[in-house]
Design a protein around this motif. Structure first.
Motif, PDB file in Angstrom:
ATOM      1  N   TYR A 141       1.008  -1.251   0.025  1.00 43.13           N
ATOM      2  CA  TYR A 141       0.100   0.013   0.138  1.00 43.13           C
ATOM      3  C   TYR A 141       0.670   1.284  -0.019  1.00 43.13           C
ATOM      4  O   TYR A 141       1.876   1.310   0.618  1.00 43.13           O
ATOM      5  CB  TYR A 141      -1.103  -0.064   1.273  1.00 43.13           C
ATOM      6  N   LEU A 142       0.453   2.334  -0.898  1.00 47.11           N
ATOM      7  CA  LEU A 142       1.208   3.285  -1.056  1.00 47.11           C
ATOM      8  C   LEU A 142       1.767   4.047   0.233  1.00 47.11           C
ATOM      9  O   LEU A 142       2.815   4.580   0.393  1.00 47.11           O
ATOM     10  CB  LEU A 142       0.640   4.449  -1.927  1.00 47.11           C
ATOM     11  N   ASP A 190      -4.598   8.079  -0.791  1.00 44.05           N
ATOM     12  CA  ASP A 190      -3.566   7.896  -1.741  1.00 44.05           C
ATOM     13  C   ASP A 190      -3.465   8.938  -3.000  1.00 44.05           C
ATOM     14  O   ASP A 190      -2.582   9.589  -3.224  1.00 44.05           O
ATOM     15  CB  ASP A 190      -3.511   6.578  -2.335  1.00 44.05           C
ATOM     16  N   SER A 194      -0.800  11.991  -3.392  1.00 41.72           N
ATOM     17  CA  SER A 194      -0.191  11.749  -4.564  1.00 41.72           C
ATOM     18  C   SER A 194      -0.318  13.304  -5.470  1.00 41.72           C
ATOM     19  O   SER A 194       0.804  13.869  -5.933  1.00 41.72           O
ATOM     20  CB  SER A 194      -0.688  10.903  -5.398  1.00 41.72           C
ATOM     21  N   GLU A 284       6.588   2.047 -10.464  1.00 42.50           N
ATOM     22  CA  GLU A 284       6.121   0.917  -9.399  1.00 42.50           C
ATOM     23  C   GLU A 284       5.873   1.713  -8.114  1.00 42.50           C
ATOM     24  O   GLU A 284       6.323   2.858  -7.631  1.00 42.50           O
ATOM     25  CB  GLU A 284       7.370   0.065  -9.124  1.00 42.50           C
ATOM     26  N   LEU A 285       5.130   0.969  -7.493  1.00 44.82           N
ATOM     27  CA  LEU A 285       4.529   1.425  -6.140  1.00 44.82           C
ATOM     28  C   LEU A 285       5.592   1.673  -5.212  1.00 44.82           C
ATOM     29  O   LEU A 285       5.688   2.815  -4.512  1.00 44.82           O
ATOM     30  CB  LEU A 285       3.904   0.312  -5.362  1.00 44.82           C
ATOM     31  N   GLU A 286       6.858   0.936  -5.202  1.00 38.16           N
ATOM     32  CA  GLU A 286       8.019   1.216  -4.164  1.00 38.16           C
ATOM     33  C   GLU A 286       8.609   2.621  -4.550  1.00 38.16           C
ATOM     34  O   GLU A 286       9.004   3.383  -3.698  1.00 38.16           O
ATOM     35  CB  GLU A 286       9.077   0.160  -4.315  1.00 38.16           C
ATOM     36  N   ARG A 288       7.051   5.130  -6.034  1.00 34.64           N
ATOM     37  CA  ARG A 288       6.258   6.441  -5.488  1.00 34.64           C
ATOM     38  C   ARG A 288       6.220   6.447  -4.138  1.00 34.64           C
ATOM     39  O   ARG A 288       6.434   7.785  -3.432  1.00 34.64           O
ATOM     40  CB  ARG A 288       4.896   6.018  -6.027  1.00 34.64           C
ATOM     41  N   TRP A 289       6.534   5.294  -3.430  1.00 32.46           N
ATOM     42  CA  TRP A 289       6.654   5.518  -1.815  1.00 32.46           C
ATOM     43  C   TRP A 289       7.858   6.255  -1.405  1.00 32.46           C
ATOM     44  O   TRP A 289       7.985   7.082  -0.767  1.00 32.46           O
ATOM     45  CB  TRP A 289       6.569   4.166  -1.293  1.00 32.46           C
TER      46      TRP A 289
END
Length: 322
Positions: A141-142, A190, A194, A284-286, A288-289
């Motif tokens: 999860y973000l 999220d 963002s 990728e989600l990672e 963005r995190w």
């Protein structure tokens, strides 16, 4: 043979041809690209999934798994060092050194540059990559590890509702140390965070290049001192009672310097993203995190005034990093 850098038997490692010395150019290029992804915050499980989806097999002809890929990047073989040492030593430190304390070059062609490899090792050894907020299969999860309860201050837990096909963030129950009152649908918060981050970074490039650690010279000197002391001891020029206490002093210095080096590399490597707004959906989600965590200290979610199905942005407070 190890001191001479000679290649011995065993299975071929991914990235090299059957002679175990010549680079397999397509595989080596893949490892270089994977290193860039790691430094950009992409998880190993994601890279494994990407390679498996493309039908790329490991050196043993099997599907990629995270531990296998992790060991490839941690192994000193990838920068051309001759691998040797007990399993009690961390994998990245298992290489032979010469009389001057310098790493022995193996006969294999290197795939990564030393500074890139050291940054990759620091990233893979980063405790945050295996913290309690990171799922065993990768970050799910973000805002995991970022979003907090406005009542108790604890990190909210991410969860997935299979019935409705969406995720949420919620504080733990009172019996588990939470308040049991604060929660929100994940997609809404999220998207809000963002948008705020993209607006904050509008017109900027988020880029962190791998640089040279400023105290690298001190580390090299400490290692050279140990090699010099041990060389004098081996030649019977200095007695053990004089040599070994000084070796232990240098070892402690090296231990602290390497810890500082790892922290510096973690702080100076990160997402390499230009044109952030355009590239955001494809990250990728990672990744963005990683970008969110570089500019936001915490996302605080306050309790709702009463039962409601409508998302209220006023419940969300963003604490920006100075």
């Amino acid at each position: 043979m190890a001191q001479a850098g000679i290649t011995v038997g065993g299975n071929r490692a991914f990235g090299w041809l059957a002679d175990k010395e010549t680079k397999d150019e397509p595989a080596a290029a893949l490892l270089v690209a994977g290193a860039d992804q790691i430094l950009a915050g992409v998880g190993l499980h994601t890279i494994c999934r990407q390679w498996n989806d493309l039908g790329i097999a490991s050196a043993m002809g099997k599907k990629w798994q995270k531990p296998v890929l992790r060991n490839i990047y941690l192994s000193p073989r990838i920068v051309g060092y001759r691998v040797y040492g007990p399993t009690s030593v961390p994998l990245e430190k298992r290489y032979v050194v010469d009389a001057d304390g310098q790493p022995v070059k193996g006969q294999q062609q290197p795939i990564l540059d030393l500074d890139v490899w050291e940054a990759v090792v620091a990233k893979l050894r980063d405790p945050s990559r295996v913290s309690k907020h990171v799922h065993i299969g990768g970050r799910k999860y973000l805002l995991s590890g970022i979003i907090c309860c406005g009542f108790r201050g604890r990190h909210l837990m991410g969860g997935y509702d299979r019935r409705w096909g969406k995720h949420h963030y919620a504080c733990k129950a009172v019996t588990a140390g939470g308040c049991g009152k604060v929660g929100v649908t994940g997609r809404h918060v999220d998207d809000l965070v963002s948008e705020l981050v993209l607006a904050y970074l509008a017109g900027r490039d988020v880029e962190a290049e791998v640089g040279r650690w400023p105290r690298a010279g001190e580390l090299a000197k400490a290692e050279a001192k140990i090699a010099k002391l041990m060389g004098a001891y081996d030649r019977d020029e200095l007695p053990g009672p004089y040599v070994f206490p000084r070796v232990r002093e240098q070892e402690q210095s090296i231990l602290h310097l390497r810890a500082e080096q790892a922290e510096w590399l973690r702080a100076h490597t990160g997402p390499k993203v230009t044109n952030l707004a355009e590239g955001w959906p494809s990250l990728e989600l990672e990744q963005r995190w990683e970008i969110i965590s570089t500019v936001i200290e915490a996302v605080v979610l306050k309790a709702a005034d009463g039962p409601t199905n409508r998302f209220d942005p006023e419940r969300v407070e963003v604490v920006w990093r100075p």
